[in-house]
Design a protein around this motif. Structure first.
Motif, short mmCIF file in Angstrom:
data_model
loop_
_atom_site.label_atom_id
_atom_site.label_comp_id
_atom_site.label_asym_id
_atom_site.label_seq_id
_atom_site.Cartn_x
_atom_site.Cartn_y
_atom_site.Cartn_z
N GLN A 49 -13.14 55.12 -21.74
CA GLN A 49 -13.26 53.70 -21.39
C GLN A 49 -12.03 53.19 -20.65
O GLN A 49 -11.51 52.12 -20.97
N MET A 50 -11.54 53.92 -19.66
CA MET A 50 -10.35 53.45 -18.96
C MET A 50 -10.48 53.45 -17.44
O MET A 50 -9.64 52.87 -16.76
N LEU A 51 -11.51 54.05 -16.89
CA LEU A 51 -11.61 54.11 -15.42
C LEU A 51 -11.81 52.74 -14.78
O LEU A 51 -11.63 52.59 -13.57
N TYR A 52 -12.16 51.74 -15.57
CA TYR A 52 -12.37 50.41 -15.01
C TYR A 52 -11.06 49.80 -14.52
O TYR A 52 -11.05 48.79 -13.82
N TYR A 53 -9.95 50.40 -14.90
CA TYR A 53 -8.66 49.77 -14.66
C TYR A 53 -7.76 50.50 -13.69
O TYR A 53 -6.59 50.15 -13.57
N VAL A 54 -8.25 51.51 -13.03
CA VAL A 54 -7.39 52.24 -12.09
C VAL A 54 -7.60 51.74 -10.67
O VAL A 54 -8.63 51.16 -10.33
N LYS A 55 -6.59 51.98 -9.85
CA LYS A 55 -6.59 51.45 -8.49
C LYS A 55 -7.56 52.20 -7.58
O LYS A 55 -8.33 51.59 -6.84
N ASP A 56 -7.52 53.51 -7.63
CA ASP A 56 -8.35 54.34 -6.74
C ASP A 56 -9.02 55.40 -7.61
O ASP A 56 -8.42 56.41 -7.96
N ILE A 57 -10.27 55.17 -7.95
CA ILE A 57 -10.97 56.05 -8.88
C ILE A 57 -11.11 57.48 -8.37
O ILE A 57 -10.76 58.44 -9.08
N SER A 69 -22.93 53.83 -19.45
CA SER A 69 -23.94 54.64 -18.78
C SER A 69 -24.54 53.93 -17.56
O SER A 69 -24.71 52.70 -17.56
N GLY A 70 -24.87 54.72 -16.56
CA GLY A 70 -25.55 54.18 -15.39
C GLY A 70 -26.98 53.79 -15.69
O GLY A 70 -27.65 53.16 -14.87
N LYS A 71 -27.44 54.15 -16.88
CA LYS A 71 -28.80 53.80 -17.30
C LYS A 71 -28.79 52.67 -18.32
O LYS A 71 -29.83 52.35 -18.90
N SER A 72 -27.66 52.08 -18.53
CA SER A 72 -27.52 51.05 -19.56
C SER A 72 -27.82 49.66 -19.03
O SER A 72 -27.93 49.43 -17.82
N GLY A 73 -27.89 48.72 -19.95
CA GLY A 73 -28.08 47.33 -19.57
C GLY A 73 -26.87 46.79 -18.83
O GLY A 73 -26.99 45.87 -18.01
N TRP A 74 -25.69 47.35 -19.11
CA TRP A 74 -24.47 46.94 -18.40
C TRP A 74 -24.67 47.12 -16.90
O TRP A 74 -24.31 46.26 -16.09
N GLU A 75 -25.22 48.27 -16.55
CA GLU A 75 -25.43 48.60 -15.13
C GLU A 75 -26.36 47.56 -14.49
O GLU A 75 -26.07 47.03 -13.42
N THR A 76 -27.46 47.29 -15.14
CA THR A 76 -28.43 46.34 -14.60
C THR A 76 -27.84 44.93 -14.48
O THR A 76 -27.95 44.28 -13.43
N PHE A 130 -8.96 41.29 -12.81
CA PHE A 130 -8.54 42.03 -13.98
C PHE A 130 -9.00 43.48 -13.94
O PHE A 130 -8.25 44.39 -14.22
N CYS A 131 -10.28 43.68 -13.65
CA CYS A 131 -10.86 45.02 -13.72
C CYS A 131 -12.00 45.15 -12.71
O CYS A 131 -12.35 44.19 -12.04
N SER A 132 -12.57 46.33 -12.62
CA SER A 132 -13.70 46.57 -11.73
C SER A 132 -14.82 47.25 -12.51
O SER A 132 -14.57 47.90 -13.53
N PHE A 133 -16.03 47.09 -12.04
CA PHE A 133 -17.15 47.70 -12.74
C PHE A 133 -17.47 49.08 -12.18
O PHE A 133 -17.57 49.27 -10.97
N ILE A 134 -17.62 50.02 -13.07
CA ILE A 134 -18.07 51.37 -12.70
C ILE A 134 -18.83 51.92 -13.90
O ILE A 134 -18.54 51.58 -15.05
N SER A 135 -19.83 52.73 -13.62
CA SER A 135 -20.60 53.34 -14.71
C SER A 135 -20.69 54.83 -14.46
O SER A 135 -20.29 55.34 -13.41
N SER A 136 -21.25 55.54 -15.42
CA SER A 136 -21.39 57.00 -15.28
C SER A 136 -22.29 57.35 -14.10
O SER A 136 -22.21 58.45 -13.55
N GLY A 137 -23.14 56.41 -13.70
CA GLY A 137 -24.03 56.67 -12.57
C GLY A 137 -23.29 56.75 -11.24
O GLY A 137 -23.83 57.28 -10.26
N ASP A 138 -22.07 56.23 -11.19
CA ASP A 138 -21.31 56.26 -9.95
C ASP A 138 -20.53 57.57 -9.75
O ASP A 138 -20.13 57.91 -8.64
N LEU A 139 -20.28 58.29 -10.84
CA LEU A 139 -19.40 59.45 -10.76
C LEU A 139 -19.96 60.68 -10.05
O LEU A 139 -19.23 61.37 -9.33
N VAL A 152 -21.16 60.33 -20.73
CA VAL A 152 -20.03 61.26 -20.90
C VAL A 152 -20.09 62.27 -19.77
O VAL A 152 -21.14 62.84 -19.48
N ILE A 153 -18.95 62.48 -19.13
CA ILE A 153 -18.85 63.46 -18.06
C ILE A 153 -17.76 64.45 -18.42
O ILE A 153 -16.63 64.06 -18.73
#
Length: 371
Positions: free
Chosen positions: A222-230, A253-260, A274-283, A366-367
């Motif tokens: 749960q930390m990739l939301y906070y880095v400059k260049d993923i 998850s890229g399949k979660s309600g968060w994503e939608t 503060f942060c950026s949105f990214i999900s497992s579906g982006d990786l 999880v990746i």
């Protein structure tokens, strides 16, 4: 972020055993002691991710305010949109919202189940033939998850020395982590080293010192939301893996309600840099373009948001704050935005209804990346 936008505040619930599951990382953005400022936050995830950092108003942005700008032609003072503030700007409110999330969510159980059932297979070969196993934990919070992971590594390789280095920007979280270690048993042969810094600062320090240390296991929970260049961050830490090492990443998850919810409404929420949105579906796209080998896991989890639809319910209002990363969303959001969000939360893409309750899909992705 339900997206897990802020998951790790210094005085916040992550310090408790129940905080295991919350992303670990709002602390990369905000530090209670004032040692971090909004301007220090790592943001704007790099090429192809510019849209993530542009989800707040360019006139109301911290940069404009710092430059002396006082007026926004789109959100004049006193307007509803201008009144919306990011939840991370009020750590006490965030802590309350996160507490309710933990009480209503099965995320904690889902992560524990992964550690118990899938993690042993992930670490099955990382220490083969080694007398010392090197583990790097990035964004560790108060360390509860770290100790569970280390216990599995220790069980798989009894008698082997484990060198565990922690990258954590919050002094208060590091202090809690040290207290946890002091109180724990069965940590023989495990050596701990703590570094008060962000992932980006770690990389910069290593480069400045012209050092390259290899690791058998690296985890980012749960930390990739906070880095400059993923993409660059992934490539850097991937390059540090030993020949049989593994890089473990957990995020929404890229399949979660968060994503939608966030893909549709992020531009209306007050991210404020503060942060950026990214999900497992982006990786996968990033990893494929970099030629990395990886495995994907889905961790089903749900959040009871029934109270969000009960007018005046305090816990429901806190959950809405958490879901939208907005302070007092119910009171400060423009009526049309509130209507749209409430409708979205009931849709199948976000939630399901059963037995008279509404359950938000808060699944995790999880990746596991190979060397």
């Amino acid at each position: 972020m339900g997206r897990r936008l802020g998951r790790r505040l210094g005085a916040h619930p992550r310090s408790s055993a129940a905080s295991l599951t919350r992303p670990r990382t709002a602390q990369d953005c905000v530090t209670l002691g004032g040692s971090a400022r909004a301007g220090d936050v790592e943001q704007s995830p790099g090429a192809g991710w510019a849209f993530l950092s542009s989800t707040f108003c360019p006139f109301c942005s911290p940069e404009r305010r710092a430059a002396g700008s006082r007026l926004c032609p789109l959100h004049p003072p006193g307007s509803m949109a201008a009144a919306m503030r990011n939840l991370l700007a009020d750590l006490d409110r965030y802590a309350q919202a996160f507490r309710v999330f933990l009480e209503r969510s099965t995320e904690h159980q889902s992560m524990q189940q992964f550690v118990e059932k899938q993690l042993p297979e992930v670490i099955a070969s990382i220490g083969n033939g080694k007398s010392t196993i090197n583990v790097l934990s990035i964004g560790s919070g108060a360390g509860e998850m770290d100790l569970q992971i280390l216990s599995k590594i220790r069980a798989r390789y009894p008698g082997v020395t484990i060198n565990n280095e922690v990258i954590e920007p919050s002094a208060s979280q590091i202090s809690k982590y040290k207290e946890l270690v002091a109180q724990a048993s069965n940590l023989e042969n495990i050596k701990f080293t703590w570094h008060k810094e962000t992932a980006n600062e770690y990389e910069s320090r290593m480069n400045a010192e012209k050092k390259t240390k290899k690791w058998d296991f690296v985890h980012m929970i749960q930390m990739l939301y906070y880095v400059k260049d993923i993409p660059a961050t992934l490539q850097y830490f991937h390059s540090l893996l030993e020949s049989q090492g593994k890089l473990l990443i957990i995020l929404v998850s890229g399949k979660s309600g968060w994503e939608t919810l966030w893909r549709k409404h992020a531009s209306s929420f007050p991210l404020e840099g503060f942060c950026s949105f990214i999900s497992s579906g982006d990786l996968p796209r990033m990893l494929d373009s970099a030629g990395m080998k990886y495995q994907l896991y889905e961790l089903p989890s749900h959040l009871d948001i029934t109270s969000c639809f009960i007018e005046g319910d305090k816990d429901g209002e806190l959950l809405l704050d958490f879901l939208t990363e907005t302070i007092d969303f119910t009171k400060t959001a423009p009526p049309e935005l509130k209507r749209q969000v409430m409708e979205e939360l009931r849709k199948p893409g976000c939630s399901e209804s059963r037995d008279g309750k509404v359950f938000f899909n808060s699944s995790l992705g999880v990746i596991v990346i190979e060397p």
